[in-house]
Design an enzyme around this catalytic site. Structure first.
Site, PDB file in Angstrom:
ATOM      1  N   HIS A 272      -3.242   7.248   3.369  1.00  0.00           N
ATOM      2  CA  HIS A 272      -3.646   5.955   2.821  1.00  0.00           C
ATOM      3  C   HIS A 272      -5.006   5.588   3.427  1.00  0.00           C
ATOM      4  O   HIS A 272      -5.230   5.765   4.620  1.00  0.00           O
ATOM      5  CB  HIS A 272      -2.594   4.908   3.162  1.00  0.00           C
ATOM      6  CG  HIS A 272      -3.014   3.513   2.826  1.00  0.00           C
ATOM      7  ND1 HIS A 272      -3.546   3.181   1.600  1.00  0.00           N
ATOM      8  CD2 HIS A 272      -3.005   2.367   3.566  1.00  0.00           C
ATOM      9  CE1 HIS A 272      -3.840   1.891   1.594  1.00  0.00           C
ATOM     10  NE2 HIS A 272      -3.526   1.381   2.771  1.00  0.00           N
TER      11      HIS A 272
ATOM     12  N   ASN B  90     -10.176   0.166   0.380  1.00  0.00           N
ATOM     13  CA  ASN B  90      -8.713   0.240   0.331  1.00  0.00           C
ATOM     14  C   ASN B  90      -8.236  -0.222  -1.045  1.00  0.00           C
ATOM     15  O   ASN B  90      -8.289  -1.409  -1.351  1.00  0.00           O
ATOM     16  CB  ASN B  90      -8.139  -0.646   1.441  1.00  0.00           C
ATOM     17  CG  ASN B  90      -6.619  -0.606   1.505  1.00  0.00           C
ATOM     18  OD1 ASN B  90      -5.973  -0.042   0.626  1.00  0.00           O
ATOM     19  ND2 ASN B  90      -6.065  -1.220   2.529  1.00  0.00           N
TER      20      ASN B  90
ATOM     21  N   CYS C 293       0.818  -1.223   0.000  1.00  0.00           N
ATOM     22  CA  CYS C 293       0.000   0.000   0.000  1.00  0.00           C
ATOM     23  C   CYS C 293       0.848   1.268   0.000  1.00  0.00           C
ATOM     24  O   CYS C 293       0.338   2.355  -0.274  1.00  0.00           O
ATOM     25  CB  CYS C 293      -0.948   0.016   1.200  1.00  0.00           C
ATOM     26  SG  CYS C 293      -2.085  -1.370   1.202  1.00  0.00           S
TER      27      CYS C 293
END
Ligand code: UT7
Length: 363
Positions: free
Chosen positions: A249, A279, A111
């Site tokens: 994030h 996500n 990520c």
């Protein structure tokens, strides 16, 4: 002194939308559980590969920068779900754009891939190696998930975002980065049987399973993002009160709120897209950045910090100063091919494989 201004931005979100209620038709979950634990309502499921999503986002970013494709001399593709490992996906983007001159590099820090990639690209520009670079975060996580595992599969979605960085003498763009990794925690978020460590005697896709310790990741993620943000701001000599935007994030709204609270930052200075896109790993930051630009919420010379964490457990933050221009110069006439399936129809074959594999393993 050379700096690397963000002059273009773009995103590509596939159209098929999978809601929490859709998920509750295929597994034992509910809108109430998912929304209260994560802040997520829905996510996108892609009918094309991650490299195609990346191409569209990149084309849009290049148009927003007002550049021609052959002005670009570097393409960095951040992802943990590359369509192919060889050749890399940045070369796919180059080919689709019709670019003949760019160096092409893929980068995987899960990520954190976009964050690591924008820091790398900034350094390459500052070193004089490149002048105009496209940095992409793109994922097709729907392919990668075990759709029988409710602990993990509800958390992710597909999408892509991209920015263009250009060399400038003005002190804007990424001005400081703090990047790190808690390697001792790498087994808390991991998939097996994918990569050259996989057993080639098995069907590697069917055997992908997830190790996932959500609560441990939650704790380390919060700590890592706070430390990285404080470090990046300290290196740039910027107080937290001066920050106009946090673009974090988007793994979980509660993680974002915990970071904001520890940093004493009001949530109205924090950009959120986790409710609509869940996500999307490497794509969350460039997608969220593009979205708040589209909403005209960024002002010239705003001070922005972008914290992230991901499998590894990688963590980091970049502090950046926006430039003078907050409007795109042009728009690209580039679209994804139409999608004739619902999100549930797109994941049905994947779910079937996961179910069949479960039966084989438990037999
Ligand atoms: O970007 C990097 C990747 N993202 C992450 O690593 C996410 C980090 N972790 C998190 O965001 C949170 O820890 C989660 C959202 C994953 C979980 O939230 P939580 O508040 O830590 O939940 P929990 O672990 O306290 O709850 C687990 C319970 C279990 O039931 P029991 O054993 O307590 O009875 C699970 O079986 O919730 C159950 N559960 C679900 N129930 C309904 C787990 N997933 C689901 C689900 N629907 N989808």
């Amino acid at each position: 002194m050379r700096y690397a201004e963000i002059t273009g931005w773009g995103k590509c979100m596939p159209p098929a939308t999978l809601t929490n209620d859709d998920l509750s038709t295929i597994m034992d979950t509910s809108d109430e559980w998912i929304f209260s634990r994560t802040g997520m309502k829905e996510r996108r499921i892609s009918h094309v590969n991650a490299d195609e999503l990346a191409y569209v986002a990149a084309a849009r970013a290049i148009a927003a920068a007002g550049l021609e494709v052959n002005d670009i001399d570097g393409i960095l593709f951040g992802s943990m779900t590359p369509t192919t490992l060889m050749p890399n996906c940045s070369s796919y983007v180059q080919k689709r754009l019709g670019n003949k001159v760019a160096a092409c590099m893929d980068l995987n820090s899960a990520c954190c891939s976009f964050l690591y990639a924008i820091s790398t690209a900034t350094s390459l520009i500052q070193a004089g190696v490149m002048n105009k670079v496209v940095v992409i975060g793109a994922e097709k996580l729907s392919w990668f998930l075990d759709w029988t595992n409710r602990n993990v599969s509800v958390l992710f979605g597909d999408g892509a975002g991209a920015v263009v960085l250009e060399a400038t003498s003005e002190p804007v763009g990424v001005l400081s980065s703090k990047l790190g990794c808690y390697g001792d925690m790498r087994d808390t978020l991991a998939t097996d049987n994918f990569g050259s460590g996989a057993n080639r005697g098995l069907d590697s896709y069917a055997h992908i399973s997830w190790e996932f310790d959500g609560q441990e990741i939650f704790k380390r993620a919060t700590r890592g993002m706070v430390l990285a943000t404080q470090g990046a701001l300290a290196d740039a000599n910027v107080d937290v009160e001066e920050v106009d935007w946090v673009i974090p994030h988007q793994a979980n709204r509660r993680i974002i709120e915990a970071v904001a609270k520890r940093m004493n930052i009001d949530m109205d200075r924090v950009a959120i897209t986790v409710d609509r896109y869940a996500n999307t790993s490497a794509a969350t930051i460039p997608v969220t950045l593009t979205e708040i630009l589209e909403q005209k919420r960024i002002q010239p010379y705003d001070k922005i910090v972008m914290p992230a964490f991901g499998a590894g457990l990688t963590w980091g933050a970049a502090y950046l100063r926006w430039g003078a221009r907050v409007e795109p110069i042009a728009e690209a006439a580039v679209e994804l091919p139409p999608c004739d399936k619902t999100a549930l129809e797109l994941i049905e074959p994947l779910l079937e494989i996961n179910r069949r594999h479960k039966v084989v393993v438990s037999a």
